[in-house]
Scaffold this motif. Sequence first.
Motif, mmCIF file in Angstrom:
data_model
loop_
_atom_site.group_PDB
_atom_site.id
_atom_site.type_symbol
_atom_site.label_atom_id
_atom_site.label_comp_id
_atom_site.label_asym_id
_atom_site.label_seq_id
_atom_site.Cartn_x
_atom_site.Cartn_y
_atom_site.Cartn_z
ATOM 1 N N LEU A 1 0.834 -1.215 0.000
ATOM 2 C CA LEU A 1 0.000 0.000 0.000
ATOM 3 C C LEU A 1 0.865 1.260 0.000
ATOM 4 N N ASN A 2 0.773 2.033 -1.079
ATOM 5 C CA ASN A 2 1.422 3.343 -1.138
ATOM 6 C C ASN A 2 0.363 4.442 -1.135
ATOM 7 N N ASP A 3 0.781 5.660 -0.807
ATOM 8 C CA ASP A 3 -0.166 6.778 -0.821
ATOM 9 C C ASP A 3 0.388 7.964 -1.605
ATOM 10 N N ASN A 4 1.135 7.668 -2.679
ATOM 11 C CA ASN A 4 1.563 8.737 -3.579
ATOM 12 C C ASN A 4 0.356 9.243 -4.369
ATOM 13 N N TYR A 5 0.547 10.337 -5.103
ATOM 14 C CA TYR A 5 -0.581 10.944 -5.811
ATOM 15 C C TYR A 5 -1.291 9.940 -6.720
ATOM 16 N N ALA A 6 -0.502 9.174 -7.471
ATOM 17 C CA ALA A 6 -1.102 8.239 -8.438
ATOM 18 C C ALA A 6 -1.833 7.080 -7.770
ATOM 19 N N ASP A 7 -1.540 6.849 -6.503
ATOM 20 C CA ASP A 7 -2.256 5.789 -5.778
ATOM 21 C C ASP A 7 -3.560 6.313 -5.172
ATOM 22 N N GLY A 8 -3.662 7.636 -5.056
ATOM 23 C CA GLY A 8 -4.698 8.237 -4.212
ATOM 24 C C GLY A 8 -4.055 8.486 -2.848
ATOM 25 N N THR A 9 -4.037 9.740 -2.418
ATOM 26 C CA THR A 9 -3.325 10.065 -1.183
ATOM 27 C C THR A 9 -4.143 9.692 0.049
ATOM 28 N N ASP A 10 -5.443 9.527 -0.133
ATOM 29 C CA ASP A 10 -6.320 9.154 0.980
ATOM 30 C C ASP A 10 -6.477 7.641 0.983
ATOM 31 N N ILE A 11 -5.908 6.992 1.995
ATOM 32 C CA ILE A 11 -5.958 5.527 2.000
ATOM 33 C C ILE A 11 -7.127 4.984 2.813
ATOM 34 N N SER A 12 -8.050 5.855 3.196
ATOM 35 C CA SER A 12 -9.159 5.373 4.033
ATOM 36 C C SER A 12 -10.004 4.335 3.300
ATOM 37 N N TRP A 13 -9.846 4.224 1.968
ATOM 38 C CA TRP A 13 -10.620 3.240 1.200
ATOM 39 C C TRP A 13 -10.357 1.806 1.659
ATOM 40 N N ILE A 14 -9.193 1.568 2.282
ATOM 41 C CA ILE A 14 -8.937 0.174 2.707
ATOM 42 C C ILE A 14 -9.944 -0.279 3.756
ATOM 43 N N TRP A 15 -10.593 0.691 4.427
ATOM 44 C CA TRP A 15 -11.609 0.320 5.421
ATOM 45 C C TRP A 15 -12.932 -0.052 4.759
ATOM 46 N N ASP A 16 -13.068 0.248 3.466
ATOM 47 C CA ASP A 16 -14.263 -0.173 2.723
ATOM 48 C C ASP A 16 -14.059 -1.511 2.020
ATOM 49 N N VAL A 17 -12.867 -2.053 2.151
ATOM 50 C CA VAL A 17 -12.589 -3.352 1.515
ATOM 51 C C VAL A 17 -12.844 -4.446 2.533
ATOM 52 N N ASN A 18 -13.513 -5.480 2.086
ATOM 53 C CA ASN A 18 -13.878 -6.555 2.996
ATOM 54 C C ASN A 18 -12.749 -7.586 3.115
ATOM 55 N N PHE A 19 -11.689 -7.215 3.833
ATOM 56 C CA PHE A 19 -10.566 -8.144 4.026
ATOM 57 C C PHE A 19 -10.969 -9.329 4.907
ATOM 58 N N GLU A 20 -12.088 -9.186 5.604
ATOM 59 C CA GLU A 20 -12.580 -10.275 6.451
ATOM 60 C C GLU A 20 -12.771 -11.564 5.657
ATOM 61 N N VAL A 21 -13.006 -11.428 4.350
ATOM 62 C CA VAL A 21 -13.244 -12.603 3.518
ATOM 63 C C VAL A 21 -12.035 -13.551 3.508
ATOM 64 N N LEU A 22 -10.856 -13.010 3.811
ATOM 65 C CA LEU A 22 -9.646 -13.845 3.863
ATOM 66 C C LEU A 22 -9.794 -14.968 4.897
ATOM 67 N N LEU A 23 -10.514 -14.664 5.974
ATOM 68 C CA LEU A 23 -10.682 -15.662 7.030
ATOM 69 C C LEU A 23 -11.425 -16.892 6.522
ATOM 70 N N GLY A 24 -12.302 -16.668 5.541
ATOM 71 C CA GLY A 24 -13.075 -17.771 4.959
ATOM 72 C C GLY A 24 -12.208 -18.790 4.235
ATOM 73 N N MET A 25 -10.958 -18.442 3.949
ATOM 74 C CA MET A 25 -10.068 -19.384 3.254
ATOM 75 C C MET A 25 -9.558 -20.470 4.197
ATOM 76 N N GLY A 26 -9.695 -20.240 5.496
ATOM 77 C CA GLY A 26 -9.267 -21.240 6.478
ATOM 78 C C GLY A 26 -7.804 -21.614 6.313
ATOM 79 N N GLU A 27 -7.547 -22.914 6.275
ATOM 80 C CA GLU A 27 -6.184 -23.436 6.220
ATOM 81 C C GLU A 27 -5.444 -23.064 4.936
ATOM 82 N N SER A 28 -6.195 -22.728 3.876
ATOM 83 C CA SER A 28 -5.541 -22.457 2.583
ATOM 84 C C SER A 28 -4.706 -21.181 2.620
ATOM 85 N N LEU A 29 -5.065 -20.268 3.490
ATOM 86 C CA LEU A 29 -4.297 -19.027 3.578
ATOM 87 C C LEU A 29 -3.086 -19.273 4.462
#
Length: 455
Positions: free
Chosen positions: A353-381
Amino acid sequence: MNMQIPAIIACKLTRLALRLMGRGGTALPGKVALRICPNLLGYLAKNVKTVVITGTNGKTTSARIVEQAFIQTGKSYFANKSGANLITGITAEFAAHSTIFGRPKCEYAVIECDEAATKAIVRQLRPSLVLVTNIFRDQLDRYGEVAHTLENIRIGLSAAPEATLCLNADCSLTASLAAELPNRTVFFGVDVPIYKNRVSEVSDAPYCIRCKSEYEYDYVTYAHLGGYRCPKCGYSRPKPRVSVTRILSQTADSSRIEITADGASHTADISLPGGFNIYNAVGAFTALTEFGFSASEALSALGGFECAFGRMEKFDFGLSPIRMILVKNPAGCNQVLNFLTNLDGDAVFVICLNDNYADGTDISWIWDVNFEVLLGMGESLKKVLVSGIRADDMALRLIYAGIPDSMLEVVYDYDELIERMASSETPVFVMPTYTAMLDLRRRLSEKFGVSNFWE
Ligand SMILES: [Zn+2]
């Protein structure tokens, strides 16, 4: 005085000078030309049959699929690069493909157009066909709200009433353009759900665009896309002329789908994975067949093109395959997670995760991403490695998502990160933001001679 010719010459000379200095890919040639002749693009585009691809996500991939059909059928065409999708870059591209008198050297152009710049560009380009992939909330600090993006596109298209519009029927925002424009319109969409297990997401368009009631859905493919209808005013997903009617198979590198157009069904192999690319494929297929390509020419383009810049590249320098896929906004990132967490087999994830201009300087969008879904992978992750300028913020987000400490590791140093990727015995999936991707690629090319394929 007629300023077109001086503008074209200035543009070509600036471009040449930059190239001699070893500096390509800047906006300067276009800026110089537009300073001399502000309506140069309209002049240059007059005798070129142009396809425009715009929308929030999937522009580059859709444009590359469309371009592939022009390549495979030997047509005289040119295309802009994804980094040059504003008016300066597009003007420079047209100038480069015309004589100094402004006569086009190619019959066709395939132009990817930034959705926020559509307003200014389409008016001058007067394209034969416009493909709108979708409308999502993008980096907040650059584009503002979706309604604003939609309005920009609508104003742009209203200046090209002769263009055929290919619109995503499954996106309630995009599809709403049809009723407001006189153009001939063809809808495309996906008639069936794409994923078995789907990330639940914050919708960018939960309420009816006409009456603000909450939509009901017969099915959702991802995010706000799917079979929506408004219970109050009756606004609903239009029946697409071109549909994905079955998902036959999905792997880490490709998908096989059934596309049905005007009652005829075709099996399409797409040399790209993921549900978002199924949309890119059916959108490009629709644009191509509407533009005059045969269904078989369009199908062969879907299967025959090389991965577009930054979209799911595969590297073979490690013990296991390493795949890299750009993430740039919540919707795009959720799609990547949808796809990756639905794959069979073990995986190591790397998030940069970078926050340079081309990335978007506001990184608050990561809180709108459902990273919780990773837990559903169980042992595979097996592991999640975090890097980039804002690695600590990313790690914090993952801790909130419930990723256990034992799985999570912050690796600040890219060289160390690359070593870790190369020595992983489990397939690795890297999700960088834009400038993180450029950085990683540069180091990979220094270390392993991976070519700079965007040049
Ligand atoms: Zn309504």
